[in-house]
Design a protein around this motif. Structure first.
Motif, PDB file in Angstrom:
ATOM      1  N   ALA A  87       0.903  -1.175   0.103  1.00 17.53           N
ATOM      2  CA  ALA A  87       0.041  -0.069   0.104  1.00 17.53           C
ATOM      3  C   ALA A  87       0.875   1.328  -0.048  1.00 17.53           C
ATOM      4  O   ALA A  87       0.310   2.367  -0.141  1.00 17.53           O
ATOM      5  CB  ALA A  87      -0.838   0.134   1.267  1.00 17.53           C
ATOM      6  N   PHE A  88       1.875   1.013   0.167  1.00 24.76           N
ATOM      7  CA  PHE A  88       3.048   2.186   0.410  1.00 24.76           C
ATOM      8  C   PHE A  88       3.636   2.548  -0.967  1.00 24.76           C
ATOM      9  O   PHE A  88       4.342   3.612  -1.208  1.00 24.76           O
ATOM     10  CB  PHE A  88       4.064   2.158   1.637  1.00 24.76           C
ATOM     11  CG  PHE A  88       3.631   1.921   2.742  1.00 24.76           C
ATOM     12  CD1 PHE A  88       2.805   2.881   3.546  1.00 24.76           C
ATOM     13  CD2 PHE A  88       3.501   0.714   3.310  1.00 24.76           C
ATOM     14  CE1 PHE A  88       2.164   2.696   4.611  1.00 24.76           C
ATOM     15  CE2 PHE A  88       2.733   0.527   4.457  1.00 24.76           C
ATOM     16  CZ  PHE A  88       2.193   1.522   5.237  1.00 24.76           C
ATOM     17  N   SER A  89       3.458   1.787  -2.158  1.00 16.54           N
ATOM     18  CA  SER A  89       3.988   2.061  -3.408  1.00 16.54           C
ATOM     19  C   SER A  89       3.325   3.484  -3.959  1.00 16.54           C
ATOM     20  O   SER A  89       1.940   3.540  -3.740  1.00 16.54           O
ATOM     21  CB  SER A  89       4.111   0.818  -4.155  1.00 16.54           C
ATOM     22  OG  SER A  89       2.806   0.671  -4.608  1.00 16.54           O
ATOM     23  N   PRO A  90       4.027   4.062  -4.642  1.00 17.69           N
ATOM     24  CA  PRO A  90       3.423   5.251  -5.401  1.00 17.69           C
ATOM     25  C   PRO A  90       2.312   4.780  -6.549  1.00 17.69           C
ATOM     26  O   PRO A  90       2.544   4.120  -7.016  1.00 17.69           O
ATOM     27  CB  PRO A  90       4.414   6.080  -5.961  1.00 17.69           C
ATOM     28  CG  PRO A  90       5.584   5.051  -5.955  1.00 17.69           C
ATOM     29  CD  PRO A  90       5.260   4.314  -5.139  1.00 17.69           C
ATOM     30  N   MET A  91       1.116   5.564  -6.306  1.00 18.33           N
ATOM     31  CA  MET A  91       0.194   5.104  -7.492  1.00 18.33           C
ATOM     32  C   MET A  91       0.367   6.253  -8.434  1.00 18.33           C
ATOM     33  O   MET A  91       1.062   7.091  -8.409  1.00 18.33           O
ATOM     34  CB  MET A  91      -1.331   5.438  -6.751  1.00 18.33           C
ATOM     35  CG  MET A  91      -2.313   4.738  -7.450  1.00 18.33           C
ATOM     36  SD  MET A  91      -2.109   3.024  -7.587  1.00 18.33           S
ATOM     37  CE  MET A  91      -3.723   2.490  -8.499  1.00 18.33           C
ATOM     38  N   LYS A  92      -0.427   6.182  -9.658  1.00 18.37           N
ATOM     39  CA  LYS A  92      -0.226   7.090 -10.646  1.00 18.37           C
ATOM     40  C   LYS A  92      -0.994   8.272 -10.675  1.00 18.37           C
ATOM     41  O   LYS A  92      -1.348   9.080 -11.398  1.00 18.37           O
ATOM     42  CB  LYS A  92      -0.654   6.358 -12.104  1.00 18.37           C
ATOM     43  CG  LYS A  92       0.374   5.094 -12.446  1.00 18.37           C
ATOM     44  CD  LYS A  92      -0.242   4.571 -13.656  1.00 18.37           C
ATOM     45  CE  LYS A  92      -1.444   3.799 -13.522  1.00 18.37           C
ATOM     46  NZ  LYS A  92      -1.352   2.598 -12.435  1.00 18.37           N
ATOM     47  N   GLY A  93      -1.450   8.720  -9.281  1.00 18.89           N
ATOM     48  CA  GLY A  93      -1.850  10.064  -9.157  1.00 18.89           C
ATOM     49  C   GLY A  93      -3.490  10.104  -9.349  1.00 18.89           C
ATOM     50  O   GLY A  93      -4.087   9.273  -8.406  1.00 18.89           O
ATOM     51  N   VAL A  94      -4.036  10.788 -10.196  1.00 23.06           N
ATOM     52  CA  VAL A  94      -5.435  11.068 -10.180  1.00 23.06           C
ATOM     53  C   VAL A  94      -6.156   9.740 -10.857  1.00 23.06           C
ATOM     54  O   VAL A  94      -7.523   9.689 -10.796  1.00 23.06           O
ATOM     55  CB  VAL A  94      -5.665  12.152 -11.140  1.00 23.06           C
ATOM     56  CG1 VAL A  94      -5.517  12.015 -12.640  1.00 23.06           C
ATOM     57  CG2 VAL A  94      -6.834  12.975 -10.835  1.00 23.06           C
ATOM     58  N   GLU A  95      -5.749   8.895 -11.403  1.00 22.53           N
ATOM     59  CA  GLU A  95      -6.099   7.839 -11.925  1.00 22.53           C
ATOM     60  C   GLU A  95      -6.835   7.119 -10.994  1.00 22.53           C
ATOM     61  O   GLU A  95      -8.104   6.417 -11.201  1.00 22.53           O
ATOM     62  CB  GLU A  95      -5.253   6.823 -12.541  1.00 22.53           C
ATOM     63  CG  GLU A  95      -5.817   5.678 -13.356  1.00 22.53           C
ATOM     64  CD  GLU A  95      -4.865   4.561 -13.737  1.00 22.53           C
ATOM     65  OE1 GLU A  95      -5.244   3.453 -14.065  1.00 22.53           O
ATOM     66  OE2 GLU A  95      -3.540   4.969 -13.885  1.00 22.53           O
ATOM     67  N   PHE A  96      -6.636   6.886  -9.756  1.00 26.47           N
ATOM     68  CA  PHE A  96      -7.136   6.107  -8.753  1.00 26.47           C
ATOM     69  C   PHE A  96      -8.372   6.875  -8.253  1.00 26.47           C
ATOM     70  O   PHE A  96      -9.252   6.067  -7.985  1.00 26.47           O
ATOM     71  CB  PHE A  96      -6.131   6.082  -7.647  1.00 26.47           C
ATOM     72  CG  PHE A  96      -6.765   5.073  -6.354  1.00 26.47           C
ATOM     73  CD1 PHE A  96      -6.729   3.690  -6.791  1.00 26.47           C
ATOM     74  CD2 PHE A  96      -7.288   5.525  -5.347  1.00 26.47           C
ATOM     75  CE1 PHE A  96      -7.260   2.750  -5.569  1.00 26.47           C
ATOM     76  CE2 PHE A  96      -7.699   4.770  -4.436  1.00 26.47           C
ATOM     77  CZ  PHE A  96      -7.683   3.437  -4.576  1.00 26.47           C
ATOM     78  N   PHE A  97      -8.752   8.154  -8.517  1.00 23.00           N
ATOM     79  CA  PHE A  97      -9.849   8.889  -7.723  1.00 23.00           C
ATOM     80  C   PHE A  97     -10.797   9.136  -9.022  1.00 23.00           C
ATOM     81  O   PHE A  97     -12.028   9.444  -8.647  1.00 23.00           O
ATOM     82  CB  PHE A  97      -9.393  10.145  -7.290  1.00 23.00           C
ATOM     83  CG  PHE A  97      -8.546   9.918  -6.054  1.00 23.00           C
ATOM     84  CD1 PHE A  97      -9.085   9.454  -4.870  1.00 23.00           C
ATOM     85  CD2 PHE A  97      -7.193  10.236  -5.925  1.00 23.00           C
ATOM     86  CE1 PHE A  97      -8.310   9.374  -3.778  1.00 23.00           C
ATOM     87  CE2 PHE A  97      -6.404  10.053  -4.916  1.00 23.00           C
ATOM     88  CZ  PHE A  97      -6.949   9.527  -3.610  1.00 23.00           C
ATOM     89  N   VAL A  98     -10.219   9.081 -10.142  1.00 26.02           N
ATOM     90  CA  VAL A  98     -11.229   9.135 -11.364  1.00 26.02           C
ATOM     91  C   VAL A  98     -12.581   8.289 -11.231  1.00 26.02           C
ATOM     92  O   VAL A  98     -13.643   8.785 -11.492  1.00 26.02           O
ATOM     93  CB  VAL A  98     -10.660   8.950 -12.455  1.00 26.02           C
ATOM     94  CG1 VAL A  98     -11.500   8.956 -13.775  1.00 26.02           C
ATOM     95  CG2 VAL A  98      -9.499  10.293 -12.712  1.00 26.02           C
TER      96      VAL A  98
END
Length: 127
Positions: A87-98
């Motif tokens: 869970a601590f790896s960086p996500m691609k930013g806004v793609e997760f909240f879209v």
């Protein structure tokens, strides 16, 4: 007219946003499932947009689109938690909240479609 309805604007935003995010995930080779689901969400929203004369079908398509967005959120959470960093790896930013934003927009579009349906039923009663 098609564009005068607020739900048409919501559905157009959903389609454009999901295609843009789908193209962004296209550059990342391991995210082919994300890309496919975003494109499918975009196609469903445009299909719903152009079936504006069949409001009941439009509502059902939007509910299907909400279910697909929930599946996409589940897939993204699974992919995030099963990655090597957890869970601590960086996500691609806004793609997760879209997908969350898309669900909200779909719910708002369904609200206004239901409002149109009730208005037309009430007008038909007076005839």
């Amino acid at each position: 007219m098609l564009i005068q309805r607020i739900q048409s604007i919501y559905l157009a935003i959903i389609g454009i946003l999901s295609f843009v995010i789908g193209f962004i995930t296209d550059f990342i080779p391991e995210d082919w499932a994300d890309m496919f689901l975003f494109f499918f969400i975009g196609l469903l929203s445009f299909f719903s947009l152009f079936s504006f004369k069949k409001r009941k079908i439009q509502i059902k398509i939007n509910y299907l689109n909400i279910i697909i967005n929930v599946v996409l959120i589940g897939y993204m959470v699974y992919h995030l938690l099963s990655s090597p960093g957890g869970a601590f790896s960086p996500m691609k930013g806004v793609e997760f909240f879209v997908p969350v934003l898309l669900i909200i927009l779909l719910a708002m579009a369904n609200k206004y479609i239901n409002k149109d349906e009730k208005l037309i039923k009430s007008v038909d009663r007076f005839r």
